[in-house]
Design a protein around this motif. Structure first.
Motif, mmCIF file in Angstrom:
data_model
loop_
_atom_site.group_PDB
_atom_site.id
_atom_site.type_symbol
_atom_site.label_atom_id
_atom_site.label_comp_id
_atom_site.label_asym_id
_atom_site.label_seq_id
_atom_site.Cartn_x
_atom_site.Cartn_y
_atom_site.Cartn_z
ATOM 1 N N ILE A 32 4.094 0.597 14.393
ATOM 2 C CA ILE A 32 4.988 0.703 13.230
ATOM 3 C C ILE A 32 6.292 -0.041 13.488
ATOM 4 N N VAL A 33 6.827 0.086 14.707
ATOM 5 C CA VAL A 33 8.061 -0.621 15.058
ATOM 6 C C VAL A 33 7.856 -2.131 14.959
ATOM 7 N N GLN A 34 6.695 -2.611 15.416
ATOM 8 C CA GLN A 34 6.411 -4.042 15.339
ATOM 9 C C GLN A 34 6.306 -4.502 13.887
ATOM 10 N N LEU A 35 5.662 -3.673 13.048
ATOM 11 C CA LEU A 35 5.586 -3.996 11.620
ATOM 12 C C LEU A 35 6.981 -4.097 11.012
ATOM 13 N N ALA A 36 7.856 -3.149 11.394
ATOM 14 C CA ALA A 36 9.227 -3.167 10.876
ATOM 15 C C ALA A 36 9.963 -4.427 11.332
ATOM 16 N N THR A 37 9.769 -4.807 12.592
ATOM 17 C CA THR A 37 10.403 -6.015 13.125
ATOM 18 C C THR A 37 9.945 -7.261 12.372
ATOM 19 N N ASP A 38 8.652 -7.280 12.021
ATOM 20 C CA ASP A 38 8.086 -8.432 11.316
ATOM 21 C C ASP A 38 8.332 -8.379 9.810
ATOM 22 N N GLY A 39 8.961 -7.280 9.343
ATOM 23 C CA GLY A 39 9.206 -7.141 7.913
ATOM 24 C C GLY A 39 7.953 -6.850 7.114
ATOM 25 N N GLY A 40 6.974 -6.236 7.762
ATOM 26 C CA GLY A 40 5.693 -5.980 7.108
ATOM 27 C C GLY A 40 5.625 -4.646 6.398
ATOM 28 N N GLU A 41 4.492 -4.400 5.765
ATOM 29 C CA GLU A 41 4.241 -3.149 5.052
ATOM 30 C C GLU A 41 3.371 -2.226 5.890
ATOM 31 N N LEU A 42 3.612 -0.941 5.737
ATOM 32 C CA LEU A 42 2.793 0.086 6.373
ATOM 33 C C LEU A 42 1.944 0.746 5.290
ATOM 34 N N VAL A 43 0.653 0.912 5.571
ATOM 35 C CA VAL A 43 -0.255 1.533 4.601
ATOM 36 C C VAL A 43 -0.636 2.916 5.114
ATOM 37 N N VAL A 44 -0.273 3.940 4.370
ATOM 38 C CA VAL A 44 -0.553 5.327 4.745
ATOM 39 C C VAL A 44 -1.433 5.953 3.671
ATOM 40 N N TYR A 45 -2.695 6.184 4.006
ATOM 41 C CA TYR A 45 -3.658 6.743 3.053
ATOM 42 C C TYR A 45 -3.686 5.932 1.754
ATOM 43 N N GLY A 46 -3.605 4.615 1.883
ATOM 44 C CA GLY A 46 -3.655 3.746 0.718
ATOM 45 C C GLY A 46 -2.320 3.513 0.042
ATOM 46 N N ILE A 47 -1.257 4.192 0.526
ATOM 47 C CA ILE A 47 0.081 4.029 -0.050
ATOM 48 C C ILE A 47 0.829 2.959 0.734
ATOM 49 N N HIS A 48 1.312 1.924 0.053
ATOM 50 C CA HIS A 48 2.027 0.821 0.696
ATOM 51 C C HIS A 48 3.523 1.108 0.696
#
Length: 481
Positions: A199-215
């Motif tokens: 999750i930290v890497q996603l945040a660093t890359d400015g990406g989205e996190l998908v939680v149970y289909g929720i972006h």
């Protein structure tokens, strides 16, 4: 084979002297807590041997019978048999009167939760802060005994300080869960979820996190406080609800799993981003009134000077500071956020000095002086914020008043932060030399005003007589022990 909670309740009631010997009974996470008329009746060793009982002890005037995860169900049976008034699960203070929920009580409960969760982590903040202080003192910014690439400097300034502060959500997850009566292990896991490397890497890359289909936008919650405290508070209620319906034989395995299945989306989608969203709202508000100029700018300076350190605690500062960072890098100077946040930092220093001078308890006084050194030399205010500000709520107004007055004065004098400097210790003042000696003098004056006001108000009003007396009693008990 199913656990017979009714039989356990019957045996325990008989062992403590029967219904007639019980004045009151409640329970915490794993124990039945009896207030008995005659504490000499129960035989602790016999109680320990009862089927379904893990242990027993006298503590704090209560006879405590350790049952385990099925204690709420055994408690229900005990109350039904004895006709006792049922109480909500407690952590301690068995005999404390039930308070009516008023705004003041709710506010006090929230502050107690904050201070109680953070208090046990004070040694961690103190150690981490002093590691960085030592690195700064021997490093290139002060004595220049070692370079920024020196292994010792890196060990103290990066690795050991990060060990204390980066994993703060995990540490707070444990202490907050202990404070509320939730499972400490799940509290730590909740903190681990918030700072999961992926999750930290996603945040660093400015990406989205998908939680149970929720972006959702991925965010980095390391060194944050509000996300984990909100998440553990919700976890407490979720875990408690699941325990009520989960069969005892399945509880050990499935209660933690089901709790986390529910809490992951609640935390990552709803609760953890609250600080970031509040930051967006405050950012638009602050820059909006600052852009009005004149009195609007001075109001904004006062607000940031007063509340910046609380923004830091809640994680709101990251969003607010970004526009100022863009301005600083493009124009080479800033007259707003960096100036006012420096004033807020100095107001905290004043509060710490006032506390160190006012406190009588040797241990607390020693800690306060340690916070002072860590803040001025190391640029680490976390020990002061968590060790004083959130523990002793009367220290908050001095910081707000000192920071607000200092911030407004800095605005009136036109203090401007240059791109040089940028330190969070005493060397922050170098950022004001770039704009000339007059600018430096104005910032020194504003800082001294904020510092002195916060220090004097803290010394005079920062601690109640009851708090000082209680600390004196604790010190006396420690000496006698």
């Amino acid at each position: 084979m199913a656990v017979d909670n009714k039989k356990i309740a019957e045996d325990v009631l008989a062992a403590v002297g029967g219904i007639e010997n019980v004045s009151n009974v409640t329970h915490c996470m794993t124990r039945l807590r009896f207030t008995l008329k005659d504490n000499g009746i129960p035989d602790i060793e016999k109680v320990k041997k009862l089927k379904g009982v893990i242990g027993a002890q006298m503590s704090g005037g209560q006879f405590q019978v350790i049952i385990g995860q099925n204690v709420p169900k055994v408690y229900d049976e005990v109350c039904a048999m004895g006709g006792f008034t049922k109480h909500a699960a407690i952590d301690e203070n068995l005999d404390a009167p039930k308070e009516k929920l008023t705004p003041k009580v709710i506010g006090n409960n929230i502050l107690n939760y904050l201070s109680g969760s953070i208090a046990m982590l004070i040694p961690l903040f103190m150690a981490g802060g002093l590691f960085r202080t030592f690195a700064v003192v021997i490093g290139p910014t002060l004595l220049n005994l070692v370079s920024a690439e020196d292994p010792t400097y890196l060990l103290f300034n990066n690795y050991l300080f990060d060990a204390a502060m980066y994993f703060l959500p995990i540490y707070l997850g444990y202490s907050a869960a202990k404070k509320l009566g939730a499972s400490p292990a799940l509290g730590m896991m909740m903190g681990g979820v918030l700072i999961s490397p992926g999750i930290v890497q996603l945040a660093t890359d400015g990406g989205e996190l998908v939680v149970y289909g929720i972006h959702i936008q991925a965010l980095n919650y390391s060194q944050s406080v509000l996300p984990i405290l909100l998440s553990v508070a919700a976890l407490y209620f979720v875990e408690k609800a699941i325990k009520r319906v989960m069969p005892d034989v399945l509880s050990t395995i499935f209660t933690p799993f089901c709790t986390m299945v529910i809490m992951v989306p609640v935390a990552l989608v709803v609760l953890a981003p609250i600080g970031n969203e509040l930051g967006n709202v405050f950012s638009m508000f602050l820059y909006g009134i600052a852009d009005m100029g004149g009195i609007g700018y001075l109001i904004a300076m006062g607000i940031v000077g007063a509340f910046w350190q609380l923004f830091v605690i809640t994680g709101m500062h990251g969003v607010i500071i970004m526009p100022a960072m863009v301005t600083l890098l493009s124009v080479g100077s800033d007259k707003f956020i960096f100036v006012a946040s420096n004033i807020a930092m100095v107001a905290v220093w004043g509060m710490v000095l006032g506390s160190a001078l006012r406190l009588r308890n040797k241990d607390e006084k020693s800690l306060a002086w340690g916070y002072f050194v860590a803040a001025l030399a190391g640029g680490v205010t976390e020990p002061a914020l968590y060790g004083l500000l959130l523990r002793f709520r009367r220290t908050i107004p001095p910081v707000l008043i000192g920071g607000a007055i200092g911030g407004v004065l800095a605005g009136i004098l036109g203090c401007t932060a240059g791109i040089a400097g940028g330190s969070s210790n005493l060397l922050y003042i170098l950022a004001y030399l770039q704009e000339g000696t007059g600018n430096l003098v104005c910032m020194v004056i504003s800082s001294v005003v904020a510092f002195v006001i916060a220090a004097v108000l803290t010394f005079m009003f920062g601690f109640s007589k009851e708090e000082l007396a209680e600390m004196d009693e604790e010190n006396l008990e420690a000496i006698e022990a």
